[in-house]
Each structure stands twice: as structure tokens, then as C-alpha cells.
Scaffold this motif. Sequence first.
Motif, short mmCIF file in Angstrom:
data_model
loop_
_atom_site.label_atom_id
_atom_site.label_comp_id
_atom_site.label_asym_id
_atom_site.label_seq_id
_atom_site.Cartn_x
_atom_site.Cartn_y
_atom_site.Cartn_z
N THR A 377 66.88 21.40 7.93
CA THR A 377 66.53 21.84 6.59
C THR A 377 66.37 20.61 5.70
O THR A 377 66.73 19.50 6.08
N ALA A 378 65.86 20.82 4.51
CA ALA A 378 65.77 19.74 3.54
C ALA A 378 67.17 19.29 3.14
O ALA A 378 68.14 20.06 3.22
N PRO A 379 67.33 18.04 2.72
CA PRO A 379 68.64 17.58 2.27
C PRO A 379 69.21 18.49 1.18
O PRO A 379 68.48 18.95 0.29
N SER A 380 70.49 18.76 1.26
CA SER A 380 71.11 19.76 0.38
C SER A 380 70.85 19.47 -1.09
O SER A 380 70.49 20.37 -1.86
N ALA A 381 71.04 18.23 -1.51
CA ALA A 381 70.91 17.91 -2.93
C ALA A 381 69.48 18.09 -3.43
O ALA A 381 69.26 18.25 -4.64
N GLN A 382 68.51 18.08 -2.53
CA GLN A 382 67.11 18.15 -2.94
C GLN A 382 66.48 19.53 -2.74
O GLN A 382 65.33 19.74 -3.12
N GLN A 383 67.19 20.45 -2.14
CA GLN A 383 66.59 21.74 -1.81
C GLN A 383 65.98 22.47 -3.00
O GLN A 383 64.90 23.08 -2.87
N PRO A 384 66.59 22.44 -4.20
CA PRO A 384 65.96 23.17 -5.31
C PRO A 384 64.59 22.64 -5.71
O PRO A 384 63.80 23.36 -6.32
N THR A 385 64.28 21.38 -5.40
CA THR A 385 63.00 20.80 -5.81
C THR A 385 62.12 20.42 -4.63
O THR A 385 61.10 19.77 -4.80
N TYR A 386 62.50 20.83 -3.43
CA TYR A 386 61.86 20.32 -2.22
C TYR A 386 60.74 21.23 -1.74
O TYR A 386 60.78 22.44 -1.92
N GLY A 387 59.75 20.62 -1.08
CA GLY A 387 58.70 21.37 -0.40
C GLY A 387 57.42 21.46 -1.21
O GLY A 387 57.27 20.83 -2.26
N HIS A 388 56.49 22.25 -0.70
CA HIS A 388 55.23 22.46 -1.42
C HIS A 388 54.66 23.82 -1.05
O HIS A 388 54.90 24.34 0.05
N LEU A 389 53.94 24.40 -1.98
CA LEU A 389 53.25 25.65 -1.71
C LEU A 389 52.21 25.41 -0.61
O LEU A 389 51.44 24.45 -0.67
N ARG A 390 52.21 26.26 0.40
CA ARG A 390 51.21 26.10 1.46
C ARG A 390 49.83 26.29 0.86
O ARG A 390 49.53 27.32 0.25
N SER A 391 48.97 25.31 1.05
CA SER A 391 47.60 25.44 0.57
C SER A 391 46.92 26.57 1.35
O SER A 391 47.37 26.96 2.43
N PRO A 392 45.83 27.14 0.82
CA PRO A 392 45.17 28.24 1.54
C PRO A 392 44.84 27.91 2.99
O PRO A 392 45.09 28.73 3.88
N ALA A 393 44.27 26.73 3.25
CA ALA A 393 43.90 26.39 4.62
C ALA A 393 45.13 26.38 5.52
O ALA A 393 45.12 26.91 6.64
N LEU A 394 46.22 25.78 5.05
CA LEU A 394 47.44 25.71 5.86
C LEU A 394 48.10 27.07 6.00
O LEU A 394 48.69 27.38 7.04
N PHE A 395 48.02 27.89 4.98
CA PHE A 395 48.58 29.24 5.06
C PHE A 395 47.87 30.03 6.16
O PHE A 395 48.50 30.70 6.98
N VAL A 396 46.55 29.94 6.21
CA VAL A 396 45.76 30.66 7.21
C VAL A 396 46.09 30.14 8.61
O VAL A 396 46.40 30.92 9.52
N THR A 397 45.99 28.84 8.80
CA THR A 397 46.17 28.30 10.15
C THR A 397 47.60 28.46 10.65
O THR A 397 47.81 28.74 11.84
N THR A 398 48.58 28.32 9.78
CA THR A 398 49.97 28.46 10.21
C THR A 398 50.25 29.88 10.68
O THR A 398 50.90 30.08 11.72
N ALA A 399 49.78 30.87 9.95
CA ALA A 399 49.99 32.25 10.36
C ALA A 399 49.34 32.55 11.71
O ALA A 399 49.94 33.19 12.58
N VAL A 400 48.13 32.06 11.90
CA VAL A 400 47.42 32.33 13.15
C VAL A 400 48.07 31.59 14.32
O VAL A 400 48.25 32.15 15.41
N ARG A 401 48.45 30.33 14.12
CA ARG A 401 49.02 29.56 15.22
C ARG A 401 50.39 30.10 15.63
O ARG A 401 50.74 30.08 16.82
#
Length: 554
Positions: A377-401
Motif C-alpha cells: 500500500t502507499a506509505p501510511s502518512a501519505q495515504q490521504p493525498t496519494y494516488g491519481h484518478l485513473r485516466s479514461p484510457a487507463l480505466f478502460v485497459t485496466t478493467a479489460v486486462r
Amino acid sequence: MKRPIALALAVCATACAPAESASDTPAHAQPGQKEQGAGTLATSEANAIRFLEQATFGPRRAQGTGPLPIDSVEQVAAVGITQSITAQFNAPRSTFDAEATADLSSQFFSNAIQGEDQLRQRVAFALSQIFVVSQNGIPNPQGTPENEPRLAMAGYLNLLSQRAFGNFRQLLEAITLDPAMGTYLDMANNKAFKANGQPVQPNENYAREMLQLFTLGLHQLNEDGTEKRDANDELIPAYTEEQVQAFAAALSGWTYASGTGCPTVGRSNPPSYPAPMIGCDANHDSSARRLLRGQMTTAGAGATRHLTEALDNVFADPNLPPFICKQLIQHLVTSNPSPAYVQRVVDAFKSNGNGVRGDLRFVVRKILEDSEARGSTAPSAQQPTYGHLRSPALFVTTAVRWLNGTLDTTGGKDPGAKLSNWSRAMGQFVPRSPSVFSYYPPNAPAPGANGLLGPEFAILDTATVTARANFVHELLYANTAANAGILIDLNTVPSAPTDLVAWLDHNLLHDTMSADLQLVLQNSLADPRAGDTTRKKKLALYLTTLSPEFQIQR
């Protein structure tokens, strides 16, 4: 006007953090280090899944009894992060074919689903959103024997993938002289003279965007990516208008390659996309100009020497490493990397250990091996601000793969086009970004998130968030996906409700599913209206993939 969404997605960057774990405080991982807490390179499955989210177009499980694919969860867990990155560096390269029946957008998604070179494709996709050329910006004159936008764009995308793991200075020069870029930002036929020999100020378009978007940004940066301020707490410009004009002059005189060579003064060669542009001194401003940090170009020199001096000058600028490195981290890992994370990657950009500046292979490895990227997982202290919204292209490909998606092109089917249409409906039409600022700017804020960046949120509104739900519904419930040649395998998903929820937690959310989402899934699957086993699988997938916990890649 579409109003900004007022859904959980709009605030999930701060409100949807998984529960903290005491074991998630990482030490800075070094190559070959065994797994200890979150700072891991030799890998649990959860860490392997997080790595594949960052380094591929979506994790997938190995199928069958043959050798494990290099982009499978099982292979990464078996050999570790360091060896997996090396294998990806050496994978055969996917390419674009301007003569193929399928459009470039279709080819992009087909490569993303099926290509073995997942990391190269991800990095090239990130670079394409920094060094933007849009297929929509390439004219297609009547009477030309080929489709010039496709020819130009295929060459440009192939250039990015070819040089994704090369040296940044060489990449910058190749981009500068690429005829697609030459057309898109007026670098081609940028003359310093009229046909009668009268001097004119060269076009500033490419010079300006090269400084603002491709190398330095608008404001001076510290090495950790934070902005510098003067004694009055004002931001400090990274360059001046006079310097834009100086670069425009230094980069003048280039035109499309031609069998007849350079044109005469004030004349131009017609567009030609198979080869890099050529420098023509007859149309070049040979005067000495002051570039960044007071450096001067050589008086009386030709187009080639001045281009070398200009690009060497900007490549050596201290603003370039933090500007580029932070964006690469944003595209691959997290929208709001800590200054320390940016600094570590900037150090890698400045020297690969052998004194070489701009080694992108080394930089990409450092991004993916960093302690803030690794672990279950992301480091505990950074979890509230960590990550990024999956862009449309990545959202599509991740679901299919994740569903072991395969693409069937028999009988004239074009599954890549269907994948592209889904992404386009969500606001990302690859490779046709709406402007030189790409699909969304890297400094776009996450709505309601107290100053956090959320670039992908710039294209999230009531229409595109609905398109996300429509995509998942169509993939799972309609016949159109299969009819288009997109085949998913629900047999990879367990049938028993308890096992199904556990599978979704472990795979799609790398063991971070909240108690609230678990309860929603358990209650939904227990409802008599949920239907038979197959429909329960689809329901659970639908609810999980549309949850903020999956939409935000952590």
C-alpha cells in the motif's frame, strides 16, 4: 455548461484513503532489497499488483501452464521488481503502422491490451502528454496519395516509444526535428527572411511551447519540484519574452526533408513525414542571441550549430529535471509526490551513477523502485493525498486486462476502435488531444481537495463520469463488446460470494478494500434480486470498478 461533479469521486483524493497499517512505513528501498514493510522490491502479490498498475496498462493474471508472461502478477511476484523492470526494458517494442486498416487510436488500445512492452508503452504515453502533438493538428491536403495526419502521427508515436528509455537530450532533439512536431507547432518552414531577402522575426510558437511545456515550465523550481519565490514572495519566471525570441531565432531555418534539398531564401519545402527535418542556412537567423543563464549563440553560425547550442542550453538548465521528473511521477505513480520523492528522481536525472545526465531508463527505474511507489500500500502518512484518478484510457485497459481480455480481429472486427470510443466518451481521445496542453494540464487541482493536484479531474464532469459507468455496464452486460471482438473471461473470478469479495479486494484493490465497500458488496450479493452466479460476478465487478477506491489508483 456541464457543472463539476458533486460525487464522491470529486473528493476521493482526500476522503477515500484506506485504513492505515502500522507496517506501511517504508525505508528507502535499494535494488535487490527483500520485502520489509512497504519498501519492497522482492515482492508480495499486493506489491506486484501495485507495480503493474504503475508500469503497465493494467495488471493481469497468468493463464494456462506455459511460461509466466513478464506482465503477469505471478511473474512479478516470483522475480521481484528490479528484474521485472529489466525484463520490460528488453521486451519487443510495439509499433504503429500508418498503412494499417485500423486507425492509430485503435492500434494504441490494441497494443495496450496485448503488447508485451507494457512499461515502454506507459512511458511513451506519458511522454506523448508532455511533448504533445495531436493528430487533429496535422492537415490532410486534398490530392495527397496518403493520409498525412496518420503518417505523421504514426511516425511521431513510434519515435516516442523508440526513445522512451534513451537520453532526454537526444529525445528533445528528435522531437524538435520531427516533421509532425514541425507541422503542429510551426517549427517547419520557420523562416528568418522573406523571398526578397527582407529579415523577419521567426515564428515563436515552437520555442515558446518548448520552454513552457516541454522543458522548463513557467516558473523557476527548486530541485524537489516546489516553486521558488523572490523576496516579495512572488513566483520567479523561468524565462523571459526576449529569451523566447532568442530561441525562435536559434531554431529558425528548418524545413521538411526533400530530394531537392534546401529551398532558396524565403521559400519552403512541402510537408514530408518519413524523415527528420533539414536545416537550411539560407532561411536561418545567424545572429548571436542570448539564451538562458546569459549564454550566447555563436555569431554567424548555421542552423545546425545553433540548434545544438539552443538544445544544449535548455537541457543544462536546473529547472528541467524537476519539471520533467515530477510529471513522469504523476503519470506513472501519484499526482502529488512528496518533495523528497521528486528530489530523489531529480538526482537520478542529473546523474545515472556514471555522470550521464538525462538517462530516462535510469529515471524510470528510480521512479518505480522508490519507497513511495513500492509496498503493498502507499506509505501510511501519505495515504490521504496519494494516488491519481485513473485516466479514461487507463480505466478502460485496466478493467479489460484484469478480466483476461483478448481481442478478436477476425471477420473485420476492430476491437481497438471500440476501446478507443469508450475512452473518447470519457474525455480522452488518443492520440487526438484537444490542445498542446494535452487532455488535461499537469497542474490542474483536484476539486475540493485543499490545493492538491488532480490533473485527470479536469476532464471529469457529469457527462464523463456517466460515461465511465456506461463503459463498465456495456463491457459486462451488453453484447456490443463481444460483437466488436473484445472478449473477457469471467471464469477468472470466483463464484462464491465470500471468495468473490476477497478476490476483488486482493486483485483490484491490493488488499485495501474498506469495510464500507465490503459491506455494500456482501449485501448486494445476498439480495435475491442479484440473480444467478454470473450476474452476481458482474454486479460485484460493476460496483467495485466504479467505487472511488478503484477509480483512484493508489
